[in-house]
Scaffold this motif. Structure first.
Motif, PDB file in Angstrom:
ATOM      1  N   THR A 127       0.841  -1.195   0.000  1.00 38.54           N
ATOM      2  CA  THR A 127       0.000   0.000   0.000  1.00 38.54           C
ATOM      3  C   THR A 127       0.877   1.247   0.000  1.00 38.54           C
ATOM      4  N   ILE A 128       0.282   2.375  -0.312  1.00 40.94           N
ATOM      5  CA  ILE A 128       0.991   3.658  -0.272  1.00 40.94           C
ATOM      6  C   ILE A 128       1.348   3.970   1.174  1.00 40.94           C
ATOM      7  N   ASN A 129       2.567   4.419   1.401  1.00 40.92           N
ATOM      8  CA  ASN A 129       3.005   4.826   2.737  1.00 40.92           C
ATOM      9  C   ASN A 129       2.576   6.274   2.940  1.00 40.92           C
ATOM     10  N   ASN A 130       1.458   6.462   3.609  1.00 41.99           N
ATOM     11  CA  ASN A 130       0.923   7.824   3.739  1.00 41.99           C
ATOM     12  C   ASN A 130       1.582   8.628   4.853  1.00 41.99           C
ATOM     13  N   GLN A 131       2.615   8.094   5.463  1.00 40.26           N
ATOM     14  CA  GLN A 131       3.325   8.830   6.508  1.00 40.26           C
ATOM     15  C   GLN A 131       4.762   9.185   6.109  1.00 40.26           C
ATOM     16  N   SER A 132       5.118   8.950   4.861  1.00 40.13           N
ATOM     17  CA  SER A 132       6.502   9.169   4.450  1.00 40.13           C
ATOM     18  C   SER A 132       6.734  10.546   3.849  1.00 40.13           C
ATOM     19  N   TYR A 133       5.829  10.977   2.999  1.00 41.06           N
ATOM     20  CA  TYR A 133       5.997  12.250   2.307  1.00 41.06           C
ATOM     21  C   TYR A 133       4.690  13.018   2.327  1.00 41.06           C
ATOM     22  N   PHE A 134       4.814  14.336   2.158  1.00 42.14           N
ATOM     23  CA  PHE A 134       3.655  15.207   2.276  1.00 42.14           C
ATOM     24  C   PHE A 134       3.731  16.325   1.235  1.00 42.14           C
ATOM     25  N   ALA A 135       2.576  16.916   0.977  1.00 40.18           N
ATOM     26  CA  ALA A 135       2.490  18.084   0.101  1.00 40.18           C
ATOM     27  C   ALA A 135       1.967  19.247   0.928  1.00 40.18           C
ATOM     28  N   MET A 136       2.421  20.444   0.585  1.00 33.78           N
ATOM     29  CA  MET A 136       2.006  21.631   1.316  1.00 33.78           C
ATOM     30  C   MET A 136       1.415  22.635   0.333  1.00 33.78           C
ATOM     31  N   GLY A 137       0.366  23.274   0.755  1.00 32.99           N
ATOM     32  CA  GLY A 137      -0.235  24.337  -0.036  1.00 32.99           C
ATOM     33  C   GLY A 137      -0.320  25.601   0.786  1.00 32.99           C
ATOM     34  N   ILE A 138       0.016  26.715   0.161  1.00 35.07           N
ATOM     35  CA  ILE A 138      -0.063  28.014   0.838  1.00 35.07           C
ATOM     36  C   ILE A 138      -0.875  28.944  -0.045  1.00 35.07           C
ATOM     37  N   ASP A 139      -1.890  29.554   0.528  1.00 32.24           N
ATOM     38  CA  ASP A 139      -2.747  30.497  -0.187  1.00 32.24           C
ATOM     39  C   ASP A 139      -2.570  31.865   0.453  1.00 32.24           C
ATOM     40  N   ILE A 140      -2.032  32.793  -0.311  1.00 33.76           N
ATOM     41  CA  ILE A 140      -1.820  34.153   0.188  1.00 33.76           C
ATOM     42  C   ILE A 140      -2.929  35.029  -0.362  1.00 33.76           C
TER      43      ILE A 140
ATOM     44  N   LEU B  23       5.315  22.621  10.499  1.00 29.20           N
ATOM     45  CA  LEU B  23       6.079  21.370  10.467  1.00 29.20           C
ATOM     46  C   LEU B  23       6.396  20.883  11.875  1.00 29.20           C
ATOM     47  N   ALA B  24       6.718  21.812  12.767  1.00 26.13           N
ATOM     48  CA  ALA B  24       7.015  21.433  14.150  1.00 26.13           C
ATOM     49  C   ALA B  24       5.761  20.907  14.852  1.00 26.13           C
ATOM     50  N   GLU B  25       4.628  21.525  14.570  1.00 33.35           N
ATOM     51  CA  GLU B  25       3.389  21.124  15.244  1.00 33.35           C
ATOM     52  C   GLU B  25       2.962  19.703  14.873  1.00 33.35           C
ATOM     53  N   VAL B  26       3.199  19.303  13.620  1.00 35.73           N
ATOM     54  CA  VAL B  26       2.806  17.950  13.197  1.00 35.73           C
ATOM     55  C   VAL B  26       4.001  16.999  13.141  1.00 35.73           C
ATOM     56  N   ALA B  27       5.158  17.469  13.597  1.00 38.92           N
ATOM     57  CA  ALA B  27       6.375  16.652  13.673  1.00 38.92           C
ATOM     58  C   ALA B  27       6.755  16.041  12.323  1.00 38.92           C
ATOM     59  N   ILE B  28       6.778  16.893  11.302  1.00 35.83           N
ATOM     60  CA  ILE B  28       7.186  16.476   9.963  1.00 35.83           C
ATOM     61  C   ILE B  28       8.508  17.162   9.636  1.00 35.83           C
ATOM     62  N   ASP B  29       9.478  16.376   9.175  1.00 29.25           N
ATOM     63  CA  ASP B  29      10.754  16.933   8.753  1.00 29.25           C
ATOM     64  C   ASP B  29      10.570  17.626   7.402  1.00 29.25           C
ATOM     65  N   LYS B  30      11.229  18.749   7.208  1.00 23.73           N
ATOM     66  CA  LYS B  30      11.043  19.498   5.958  1.00 23.73           C
ATOM     67  C   LYS B  30      11.460  18.696   4.730  1.00 23.73           C
ATOM     68  N   THR B  31      12.342  17.709   4.895  1.00 21.11           N
ATOM     69  CA  THR B  31      12.739  16.884   3.749  1.00 21.11           C
ATOM     70  C   THR B  31      11.624  15.932   3.320  1.00 21.11           C
ATOM     71  N   SER B  32      10.577  15.816   4.132  1.00 20.23           N
ATOM     72  CA  SER B  32       9.429  14.968   3.782  1.00 20.23           C
ATOM     73  C   SER B  32       8.402  15.697   2.926  1.00 20.23           C
ATOM     74  N   ILE B  33       8.599  16.998   2.742  1.00 19.89           N
ATOM     75  CA  ILE B  33       7.699  17.771   1.883  1.00 19.89           C
ATOM     76  C   ILE B  33       8.199  17.628   0.448  1.00 19.89           C
ATOM     77  N   ILE B  34       7.399  16.951  -0.387  1.00 18.60           N
ATOM     78  CA  ILE B  34       7.853  16.711  -1.761  1.00 18.60           C
ATOM     79  C   ILE B  34       7.111  17.558  -2.790  1.00 18.60           C
ATOM     80  N   GLY B  35       6.205  18.370  -2.331  1.00 20.42           N
ATOM     81  CA  GLY B  35       5.493  19.254  -3.243  1.00 20.42           C
ATOM     82  C   GLY B  35       4.987  20.471  -2.502  1.00 20.42           C
TER      83      GLY B  35
END
Length: 160
Positions: free
Chosen positions: A75-88, A133-145
């Motif tokens: 199955t897809i590892n849904n805890q390995s990488y993440f995408a971030m969206g920012i709306d200004i 990133l600190a609040e959800v304990a995600i390393d910035k290298t895990s952001i792939i988009g």
């Protein structure tokens, strides 16, 4: 030289086909993937090995069968990488983080002055990203988009 590029393109396309099969169907065995994608067993096994090493997929247990060996489910590892969206959309900035399955894992909004200068806005965005990133304990290298939306008014009356 074109053969190398064609091989690379084919390998990339095959990886995509396997990943899409897993995304669309959740958990699959090697046999399921072969049947769905129509790729050869060696190709599927090599792709699964690479995707496991890259932590894009994970083993999800064993498929329950009545006879014989129980095949492994992938199955897809849904805890390995993440995408971030920012709306200004000043005075508000919205930030969202989703996992590889597209599930929202974090969102927040922050008020920022509408007359802020670009360098100050950039620093505020970096701070907002780091806090998220600190609040959800995600390393910035895990952001792939990263998607960035910036609202602006268009002047339809300007000279062409």
């Amino acid at each position: 030289m074109p053969t190398v590029n064609n091989t690379r393109v084919l390998r990339s396309a095959n990886r995509y086909i396997v990943l899409m099969a897993l995304l669309e169907r959740g958990q699959l065995t090697v046999e399921d993937i072969i049947r769905i994608t129509q790729l050869s067993r060696p190709t599927v096994l090599q792709i699964l090995k690479e995707l496991m090493q890259e932590q894009l997929i994970t083993k999800a247990g064993k498929h329950q069968t009545e006879v014989g060996r129980q095949p492994t489910l992938y199955t897809i590892n849904n805890q390995s990488y993440f995408a971030m969206g920012i709306d200004i959309d000043l005075p508000e900035v919205h930030l969202a983080i989703s996992n590889l399955l597209g599930n929202l894992v974090y969102s927040c909004s922050q008020e920022i002055s509408s007359d802020i200068k670009a360098p100050v806005l950039a620093n505020a965005l970096v701070d907002l990203i780091n806090r998220a990133l600190a609040e959800v304990a995600i390393d910035k290298t895990s952001i792939i988009g990263l998607g960035l939306g910036i609202f602006t008014a268009c002047d339809d009356d300007r000279d062409s």
